[in-house]
Each structure stands twice: as structure tokens, then as C-alpha cells.
Write a protein that holds these residues in place. Structure first.
Motif, PDB file in Angstrom:
ATOM      1  N   SER A   1       0.909  -1.127  -0.143  1.00 50.21           N
ATOM      2  CA  SER A   1       0.001   0.047   0.212  1.00 50.21           C
ATOM      3  C   SER A   1       0.953   1.350  -0.045  1.00 50.21           C
ATOM      4  CB  SER A   1      -0.819   0.053   1.114  1.00 50.21           C
ATOM      5  OG  SER A   1      -0.284  -0.083   2.390  1.00 50.21           O
ATOM      6  N   LEU A   2       2.215   1.438   0.840  1.00 48.58           N
ATOM      7  CA  LEU A   2       2.960   2.410   0.586  1.00 48.58           C
ATOM      8  C   LEU A   2       3.656   2.622  -0.723  1.00 48.58           C
ATOM      9  CD1 LEU A   2       4.088   4.432   2.451  1.00 48.58           C
ATOM     10  CD2 LEU A   2       6.011   3.187   2.952  1.00 48.58           C
ATOM     11  N   GLN A   3       3.789   1.486  -1.344  1.00 44.51           N
ATOM     12  CA  GLN A   3       4.525   1.580  -2.682  1.00 44.51           C
ATOM     13  C   GLN A   3       3.420   2.101  -3.712  1.00 44.51           C
ATOM     14  OE1 GLN A   3       6.651  -1.763  -4.550  1.00 44.51           O
ATOM     15  NE2 GLN A   3       7.344  -2.467  -2.484  1.00 44.51           N
ATOM     16  N   GLU A   4       2.355   1.750  -3.601  1.00 40.36           N
ATOM     17  CA  GLU A   4       1.103   2.323  -4.204  1.00 40.36           C
ATOM     18  C   GLU A   4       0.873   3.527  -4.108  1.00 40.36           C
ATOM     19  OE1 GLU A   4      -1.488   2.101  -7.283  1.00 40.36           O
ATOM     20  OE2 GLU A   4      -0.349   0.543  -6.596  1.00 40.36           O
ATOM     21  N   ARG A   5       0.903   4.207  -2.887  1.00 38.93           N
ATOM     22  CA  ARG A   5       0.798   5.638  -2.609  1.00 38.93           C
ATOM     23  C   ARG A   5       2.050   6.367  -3.416  1.00 38.93           C
ATOM     24  NH1 ARG A   5       0.537   5.840   3.633  1.00 38.93           N
ATOM     25  NH2 ARG A   5       0.736   8.130   3.103  1.00 38.93           N
ATOM     26  N   ILE A   6       3.334   5.606  -3.319  1.00 41.84           N
ATOM     27  CA  ILE A   6       4.365   6.391  -3.774  1.00 41.84           C
ATOM     28  C   ILE A   6       4.020   6.600  -5.360  1.00 41.84           C
ATOM     29  CG2 ILE A   6       6.789   6.231  -4.255  1.00 41.84           C
ATOM     30  CD1 ILE A   6       7.101   4.978  -1.290  1.00 41.84           C
TER      31      ILE A   6
ATOM     32  N   ALA B   1       4.067   9.579   1.609  1.00 44.74           N
ATOM     33  CA  ALA B   1       4.483   8.191   1.604  1.00 44.74           C
ATOM     34  C   ALA B   1       5.989   7.824   1.372  1.00 44.74           C
ATOM     35  CB  ALA B   1       3.782   7.246   0.717  1.00 44.74           C
ATOM     36  N   PHE B   2       6.475   8.729   0.357  1.00 42.08           N
ATOM     37  CA  PHE B   2       7.868   8.461   0.062  1.00 42.08           C
ATOM     38  C   PHE B   2       8.759   9.036   1.238  1.00 42.08           C
ATOM     39  CE2 PHE B   2      12.038  10.266  -1.554  1.00 42.08           C
ATOM     40  CZ  PHE B   2      12.304   9.307  -2.260  1.00 42.08           C
TER      41      PHE B   2
ATOM     42  N   SER C   1      16.953   5.920   5.136  1.00 42.03           N
ATOM     43  CA  SER C   1      17.946   6.941   4.908  1.00 42.03           C
ATOM     44  C   SER C   1      19.276   6.824   5.807  1.00 42.03           C
ATOM     45  CB  SER C   1      17.326   8.291   4.970  1.00 42.03           C
ATOM     46  OG  SER C   1      17.159   8.944   6.143  1.00 42.03           O
ATOM     47  N   ARG C   2      18.736   6.818   7.086  1.00 43.39           N
ATOM     48  CA  ARG C   2      19.972   6.646   8.192  1.00 43.39           C
ATOM     49  C   ARG C   2      20.801   5.375   7.911  1.00 43.39           C
ATOM     50  NH1 ARG C   2      22.139   8.070  13.169  1.00 43.39           N
ATOM     51  NH2 ARG C   2      22.430   6.217  14.426  1.00 43.39           N
ATOM     52  N   ASP C   3      20.098   4.370   7.667  1.00 48.49           N
ATOM     53  CA  ASP C   3      21.050   3.061   7.503  1.00 48.49           C
ATOM     54  C   ASP C   3      22.119   3.336   6.113  1.00 48.49           C
ATOM     55  OD1 ASP C   3      19.978   1.828   9.518  1.00 48.49           O
ATOM     56  OD2 ASP C   3      18.320   1.270   8.461  1.00 48.49           O
TER      57      ASP C   3
ATOM     58  N   TYR D   1      12.822   6.347  -5.933  1.00 50.38           N
ATOM     59  CA  TYR D   1      11.614   7.012  -6.117  1.00 50.38           C
ATOM     60  C   TYR D   1      11.148   7.066  -7.731  1.00 50.38           C
ATOM     61  CZ  TYR D   1       8.208  11.090  -6.304  1.00 50.38           C
ATOM     62  OH  TYR D   1       7.288  11.781  -6.428  1.00 50.38           O
ATOM     63  N   ARG D   2      12.177   7.201  -8.391  1.00 53.07           N
ATOM     64  CA  ARG D   2      11.829   7.127  -9.943  1.00 53.07           C
ATOM     65  C   ARG D   2      11.210   5.670 -10.359  1.00 53.07           C
ATOM     66  NH1 ARG D   2      17.198   9.951 -11.497  1.00 53.07           N
ATOM     67  NH2 ARG D   2      16.642  12.064 -11.307  1.00 53.07           N
ATOM     68  N   GLU D   3      11.939   4.677  -9.826  1.00 52.24           N
ATOM     69  CA  GLU D   3      11.604   3.316 -10.081  1.00 52.24           C
ATOM     70  C   GLU D   3      10.178   3.058  -9.291  1.00 52.24           C
ATOM     71  OE1 GLU D   3      14.535   0.572  -8.631  1.00 52.24           O
ATOM     72  OE2 GLU D   3      16.236   1.381  -9.953  1.00 52.24           O
TER      73      GLU D   3
END
Length: 196
Positions: free
Chosen positions: A5-10, A17-18, A26-28, A55-57
Motif C-alpha cells: 500500500s505504501l508502494q502504491e501511494r508512492i 509516503a515517500f 536513509s539513516r542506514d 523514487y523514480r523506480e
């Protein structure tokens, strides 16, 4: 892995969502890049590029993506790019980069411990390694035989040139006439070509 669902929102362009994805990973990615590159600027560049590409992918994706593995792959690739950009073109750029810390723990829970992949450089070395090293040919004996044959051919060529030069000098009268096989040569060669 983030939820579908998070991928779908992005995928639909939801920036919140992003941001959730970014805050989770990002920290890792930054700590991994900092550990491998030792500079803050390069580490930040790695984080930026990894998240621009993911993000583009996700925007272009037709279905769910294994984000853990994709972020890991992008992190490794961007660290290698930063190493190359810094002028490091040695064999260490081919070595496996550590996975981001949190991703590493997740993969350890999902995979058995024996399934650790071999670094790419080691896989390449193993592919081209012979089971047994073939014996080296005796190079000096071959070289010496070739040198002797070359010296003999050179000596024969010099003798032939001296013989022809002596014949020309005798025909011009510069040296006294002697028969060094010229009459036989003239009879045999001229007869072959019909010039007698």
C-alpha cells in the motif's frame, strides 16, 4: 520491505509516503556510505542518488518491488560510483560493499547463515582459475633453437649477397675473374627461363 500500500501511494505520487520510506531507510544508507567512503559529502551524495533512483523506480513500477534488496543494490552501486569518481580505480571497487545496517539484520533473519554470497572479485577469480596449473613450456630451449636457426639463415643470406656482389664486380672488371659457380648458375638458371 515496505508494504504494497505504501508502494502504491508512492506510485501515485504521494510525497508523504515517500517521506516515510526515506525516514525508514536513509539513516542506514548514510551510515553504510559513511563507513565505506569516510567522507560526509560523498555519503550524502550516495543517499541522495539512492533515493532519487528508488523514487523514480517506484513511480514507474508496474507491480510491487522488493525495496530492501533494491535499496541495498542501489547503495552498493552508488558507493562504487563515488569511489570511481574519487579516483579509486583499484580492485577494491569490485569488492562487495556492506549492506545497509537495518537491511543486513532483516536479510539475516530471512536467509540461512550459509547463503552468504561470495564477493564478485572472488567469483571472477574462481571462474578463471585452473584446477591444476599446466606446466610452463621450456621457453629458453625454444628461444635458443629459434636464435640458432635465425643466425644460420642470416649467414646464408649474407653469403648469397657477397657471391652476387663478387659476380657483379668481376663482370665490371673491378676484381680478377674467378669461377665461383657462376658458369653453372648461368647455364642452369638461364636454361630454365629459356635465356641461353
Amino acid at each position: 520491505m515496505i508494504s504494497d500500500s505504501l508502494q502504491e501511494r508512492i506510485h501515485l505520487g504521494d510525497r508523504d509516503a515517500f517521506r516515510a520510506l526515506y525516514s525508514e531507510y536513509s539513516r542506514d544508507v548514510y551510515l553504510t556510505a559513511q563507513e565505506m567512503l569516510q567522507t560526509e559529502a560523498q555519503s550524502r551524495a550516495v543517499v541522495k542518488q539512492v533515493f532519487l533512483r528508488i523514487y523514480r523506480e517506484l513511480l514507474d513500477a508496474d507491480g510491487p518491488i522488493d525495496t530492501d534488496r533494491r535499496i541495498e543494490a542501489l547503495t552498493n552501486e552508488e558507493i562504487r560510483i563515488q569511489r570511481i569518481a574519487a579516483g579509486n580505480t583499484g580492485s577494491e571497487i569490485l569488492q562487495q560493499v556492506h549492506t545497509p545496517r537495518r537491511l543486513d539484520r532483516r536479510h539475516a533473519a530471512q536467509q540461512p547463515a550459509a547463503a552468504v554470497p561470495e564477493p564478485p572479485l572472488e567469483r571472477a577469480k574462481a571462474r578463471y582459475r585452473f584446477a591444476e596449473t599446466p606446466p610452463a613450456p621450456p621457453a629458453r630451449e625454444h628461444r635458443r633453437g629459434g636464435q640458432i636457426a635465425g643466425a644460420i639463415l642470416l649467414a646464408l643470406l649474407c653469403l648469397l649477397l657477397l657471391w652476387a656482389l663478387a659476380g657483379m664486380m668481376m663482370s665490371l672488371g673491378w676484381i680478377p675473374r674467378l669461377d665461383l659457380g657462376y658458369s653453372w648458375f648461368d647455364q642452369t638458371v638461364f636454361c630454365l627461363f629459356g635465356l641461353s
